[in-house]
Design a protein around this motif. Sequence first.
Motif, PDB file in Angstrom:
ATOM      1  N   ARG A  27      -0.111  11.209 -10.218  1.00 46.52           N
ATOM      2  CA  ARG A  27      -1.075  12.193 -10.078  1.00 46.52           C
ATOM      3  C   ARG A  27      -0.176  13.618 -10.536  1.00 46.52           C
ATOM      4  NH1 ARG A  27      -1.871  16.436  -7.547  1.00 46.52           N
ATOM      5  NH2 ARG A  27       0.211  16.370  -6.277  1.00 46.52           N
ATOM      6  N   ARG A  28       1.021  13.792 -10.030  1.00 47.34           N
ATOM      7  CA  ARG A  28       1.568  15.054 -10.785  1.00 47.34           C
ATOM      8  C   ARG A  28       1.915  15.225 -12.112  1.00 47.34           C
ATOM      9  NH1 ARG A  28       6.726  15.279  -6.441  1.00 47.34           N
ATOM     10  NH2 ARG A  28       5.778  14.794  -4.406  1.00 47.34           N
ATOM     11  N   ALA A  29       2.014  13.989 -12.688  1.00 44.50           N
ATOM     12  CA  ALA A  29       2.418  13.697 -14.109  1.00 44.50           C
ATOM     13  C   ALA A  29       0.860  14.133 -14.867  1.00 44.50           C
ATOM     14  CB  ALA A  29       2.850  12.439 -14.386  1.00 44.50           C
ATOM     15  N   VAL A  30      -0.218  13.513 -14.427  1.00 44.48           N
ATOM     16  CA  VAL A  30      -1.294  13.789 -15.020  1.00 44.48           C
ATOM     17  C   VAL A  30      -1.571  15.252 -14.978  1.00 44.48           C
ATOM     18  CG1 VAL A  30      -3.892  13.319 -14.692  1.00 44.48           C
ATOM     19  CG2 VAL A  30      -2.535  11.464 -14.603  1.00 44.48           C
ATOM     20  N   LEU A  61       6.489   7.840 -16.536  1.00 42.26           N
ATOM     21  CA  LEU A  61       7.778   7.919 -16.595  1.00 42.26           C
ATOM     22  C   LEU A  61       8.481   9.316 -16.687  1.00 42.26           C
ATOM     23  CD1 LEU A  61       7.521   5.419 -19.862  1.00 42.26           C
ATOM     24  CD2 LEU A  61       8.621   5.027 -17.416  1.00 42.26           C
ATOM     25  N   GLN A  62       7.652  10.209 -16.342  1.00 39.88           N
ATOM     26  CA  GLN A  62       8.218  11.735 -16.337  1.00 39.88           C
ATOM     27  C   GLN A  62       8.864  11.570 -14.743  1.00 39.88           C
ATOM     28  OE1 GLN A  62       5.371  15.081 -16.707  1.00 39.88           O
ATOM     29  NE2 GLN A  62       4.420  13.842 -18.213  1.00 39.88           N
ATOM     30  N   TYR A  63       8.551  10.707 -14.001  1.00 39.18           N
ATOM     31  CA  TYR A  63       9.257  10.440 -12.803  1.00 39.18           C
ATOM     32  C   TYR A  63       9.799   8.954 -12.777  1.00 39.18           C
ATOM     33  CZ  TYR A  63       6.584  14.724 -11.437  1.00 39.18           C
ATOM     34  OH  TYR A  63       6.098  15.918 -11.356  1.00 39.18           O
ATOM     35  N   SER A 110       8.595   0.174 -18.949  1.00 39.81           N
ATOM     36  CA  SER A 110       8.136   0.483 -20.132  1.00 39.81           C
ATOM     37  C   SER A 110       6.837   1.072 -19.857  1.00 39.81           C
ATOM     38  CB  SER A 110       8.048  -0.981 -20.888  1.00 39.81           C
ATOM     39  OG  SER A 110       7.065  -1.768 -20.407  1.00 39.81           O
ATOM     40  N   VAL A 111       5.943   0.529 -18.924  1.00 41.73           N
ATOM     41  CA  VAL A 111       4.512   1.154 -19.085  1.00 41.73           C
ATOM     42  C   VAL A 111       4.057   0.722 -17.485  1.00 41.73           C
ATOM     43  CG1 VAL A 111       3.661  -1.161 -19.792  1.00 41.73           C
ATOM     44  CG2 VAL A 111       2.282   0.853 -19.998  1.00 41.73           C
ATOM     45  N   LEU A 112       2.931   1.448 -17.113  1.00 39.72           N
ATOM     46  CA  LEU A 112       2.563   1.142 -15.844  1.00 39.72           C
ATOM     47  C   LEU A 112       1.115   0.716 -16.274  1.00 39.72           C
ATOM     48  CD1 LEU A 112       2.136   1.487 -12.651  1.00 39.72           C
ATOM     49  CD2 LEU A 112       1.594   3.915 -13.118  1.00 39.72           C
ATOM     50  N   ILE A 113       0.698  -0.309 -15.699  1.00 41.43           N
ATOM     51  CA  ILE A 113      -0.686  -0.937 -15.763  1.00 41.43           C
ATOM     52  C   ILE A 113      -1.509  -1.091 -14.541  1.00 41.43           C
ATOM     53  CG2 ILE A 113      -1.872  -3.135 -17.111  1.00 41.43           C
ATOM     54  CD1 ILE A 113       0.721  -3.731 -18.591  1.00 41.43           C
ATOM     55  N   PRO A 114      -2.421  -0.281 -14.178  1.00 39.04           N
ATOM     56  CA  PRO A 114      -2.988  -0.528 -13.134  1.00 39.04           C
ATOM     57  C   PRO A 114      -4.199  -1.705 -13.391  1.00 39.04           C
ATOM     58  CG  PRO A 114      -3.983   1.434 -14.307  1.00 39.04           C
ATOM     59  CD  PRO A 114      -2.614   1.148 -14.790  1.00 39.04           C
ATOM     60  N   THR A 115      -4.199  -2.572 -12.415  1.00 46.63           N
ATOM     61  CA  THR A 115      -4.889  -3.943 -12.634  1.00 46.63           C
ATOM     62  C   THR A 115      -5.973  -4.168 -11.485  1.00 46.63           C
ATOM     63  OG1 THR A 115      -3.030  -4.754 -13.781  1.00 46.63           O
ATOM     64  CG2 THR A 115      -4.796  -6.386 -13.024  1.00 46.63           C
ATOM     65  N   ALA A 116      -7.135  -4.421 -11.638  1.00 48.49           N
ATOM     66  CA  ALA A 116      -8.337  -4.406 -10.683  1.00 48.49           C
ATOM     67  C   ALA A 116      -9.379  -5.267 -11.495  1.00 48.49           C
ATOM     68  CB  ALA A 116      -8.549  -3.188 -10.163  1.00 48.49           C
ATOM     69  N   TYR A 117     -10.186  -5.988 -10.497  1.00 53.96           N
ATOM     70  CA  TYR A 117     -11.422  -6.165 -10.997  1.00 53.96           C
ATOM     71  C   TYR A 117     -12.221  -5.058 -11.692  1.00 53.96           C
ATOM     72  CZ  TYR A 117     -10.887 -10.806  -9.224  1.00 53.96           C
ATOM     73  OH  TYR A 117     -10.558 -12.140  -8.772  1.00 53.96           O
ATOM     74  N   SER A 144       0.765  -1.152  -0.060  1.00 62.88           N
ATOM     75  CA  SER A 144      -0.007   0.173  -0.017  1.00 62.88           C
ATOM     76  C   SER A 144       0.855   1.226   0.105  1.00 62.88           C
ATOM     77  CB  SER A 144      -0.936  -0.030   1.168  1.00 62.88           C
ATOM     78  OG  SER A 144      -0.202  -0.049   2.383  1.00 62.88           O
ATOM     79  N   GLU A 145       1.987   1.161   0.581  1.00 67.44           N
ATOM     80  CA  GLU A 145       2.855   2.357   0.773  1.00 67.44           C
ATOM     81  C   GLU A 145       3.409   2.723  -0.440  1.00 67.44           C
ATOM     82  OE1 GLU A 145       6.784   4.259   3.105  1.00 67.44           O
ATOM     83  OE2 GLU A 145       5.536   2.492   4.176  1.00 67.44           O
ATOM     84  N   LYS A 146       3.868   1.717  -1.108  1.00 68.09           N
ATOM     85  CA  LYS A 146       4.732   1.845  -2.367  1.00 68.09           C
ATOM     86  C   LYS A 146       3.636   2.278  -3.664  1.00 68.09           C
ATOM     87  CE  LYS A 146       8.349  -1.102  -1.680  1.00 68.09           C
ATOM     88  NZ  LYS A 146       9.402  -0.234  -1.594  1.00 68.09           N
ATOM     89  N   ARG A 147       2.204   1.734  -3.490  1.00 68.21           N
ATOM     90  CA  ARG A 147       1.390   2.096  -4.355  1.00 68.21           C
ATOM     91  C   ARG A 147       1.129   3.685  -4.209  1.00 68.21           C
ATOM     92  NH1 ARG A 147      -3.420  -0.322  -3.497  1.00 68.21           N
ATOM     93  NH2 ARG A 147      -2.856  -1.153  -1.614  1.00 68.21           N
ATOM     94  N   ALA A 148       1.034   3.875  -2.957  1.00 66.87           N
ATOM     95  CA  ALA A 148       0.579   5.479  -2.676  1.00 66.87           C
ATOM     96  C   ALA A 148       1.602   6.330  -3.226  1.00 66.87           C
ATOM     97  CB  ALA A 148       0.487   5.688  -1.048  1.00 66.87           C
ATOM     98  N   GLN A 149       3.033   6.017  -2.919  1.00 67.96           N
ATOM     99  CA  GLN A 149       4.226   6.718  -3.707  1.00 67.96           C
ATOM    100  C   GLN A 149       3.973   6.806  -4.953  1.00 67.96           C
ATOM    101  OE1 GLN A 149       7.005   4.414  -0.947  1.00 67.96           O
ATOM    102  NE2 GLN A 149       8.020   6.634  -0.809  1.00 67.96           N
ATOM    103  N   ILE A 150       3.826   5.868  -5.592  1.00 70.88           N
ATOM    104  CA  ILE A 150       3.779   5.599  -7.354  1.00 70.88           C
ATOM    105  C   ILE A 150       2.450   6.565  -7.767  1.00 70.88           C
ATOM    106  CG2 ILE A 150       3.430   4.300  -9.350  1.00 70.88           C
ATOM    107  CD1 ILE A 150       4.843   2.186  -7.808  1.00 70.88           C
ATOM    108  N   GLY A 151       1.436   6.398  -7.044  1.00 69.49           N
ATOM    109  CA  GLY A 151       0.306   7.086  -7.085  1.00 69.49           C
ATOM    110  C   GLY A 151       0.430   8.417  -7.262  1.00 69.49           C
ATOM    111  N   GLU A 152       1.291   8.916  -6.346  1.00 62.64           N
ATOM    112  CA  GLU A 152       1.563  10.520  -6.067  1.00 62.64           C
ATOM    113  C   GLU A 152       2.218  11.126  -7.284  1.00 62.64           C
ATOM    114  OE1 GLU A 152       1.858  14.553  -4.963  1.00 62.64           O
ATOM    115  OE2 GLU A 152       0.256  12.926  -4.618  1.00 62.64           O
ATOM    116  N   TYR A 153       3.155  10.191  -7.661  1.00 65.67           N
ATOM    117  CA  TYR A 153       4.011  10.488  -8.815  1.00 65.67           C
ATOM    118  C   TYR A 153       3.102  10.643 -10.222  1.00 65.67           C
ATOM    119  CZ  TYR A 153       8.413  10.524  -6.190  1.00 65.67           C
ATOM    120  OH  TYR A 153       9.349  10.628  -5.335  1.00 65.67           O
TER     121      TYR A 153
END
Length: 214
Positions: free
Chosen positions: A71-74, A165-167, A184-191, A60-69
Amino acid sequence: MTTLELTPDELLTTTRTVRKRLDLDRPVPPELIRECLEIALQAPSGSNRQTWHWLVVTDSEKRAQIGEYYRRAVAGYLESAGAAGKLYADDPSRAPVQQRVGKSVAYLGERMGHVPVLVIPCLRAKALPAGNQAGMWGSILPAAWSFMLAARARGLGTAWTTLHLQYEREVAEVLELPADIRQSVLIPTAYTLGTDFKPAARQPLDDVLHLDRW
């Protein structure tokens, strides 16, 4: 695992980038991700070198950190001239679609860190080629797409994203990647919330088809 009743053509044409319909609250079994990755490893790789590596992030912590980067890129992307329909400002028929895409991108930008599983396909490469890089990236991108197809067949949704990839360096530090590992790419995955996805509107084939010459 049970798969959806989809024909090969239905699977190929209804595997969409899913943002607003990702179920952020339902856990994804690790064995289901492994099953999708086993299929992804059957994809072609240049000279069969198989230099790929796969980061599966559930902490969860690593996902939150990646998510913040992400969010900034978006946020930066949506301020650019090419986002939220501006790219097609001279084409009224495309602008509404791109505006919806922009809103969808913004939605995921605020929630990437809450997606249950983040998958990052990587390649081992000491340095990026100065010239044509098609051969190198061609050894990982088909496998990434195969993962997304396998996920769709099992009721999972994914999105093809590269804005993180900007970060890239910062994300590499979060994941403790070796210096020669390239994302190469970030693939969010969920039901998904429902499984009734449809083919997207695309340009007519004859508008982009060229036979023997341009």
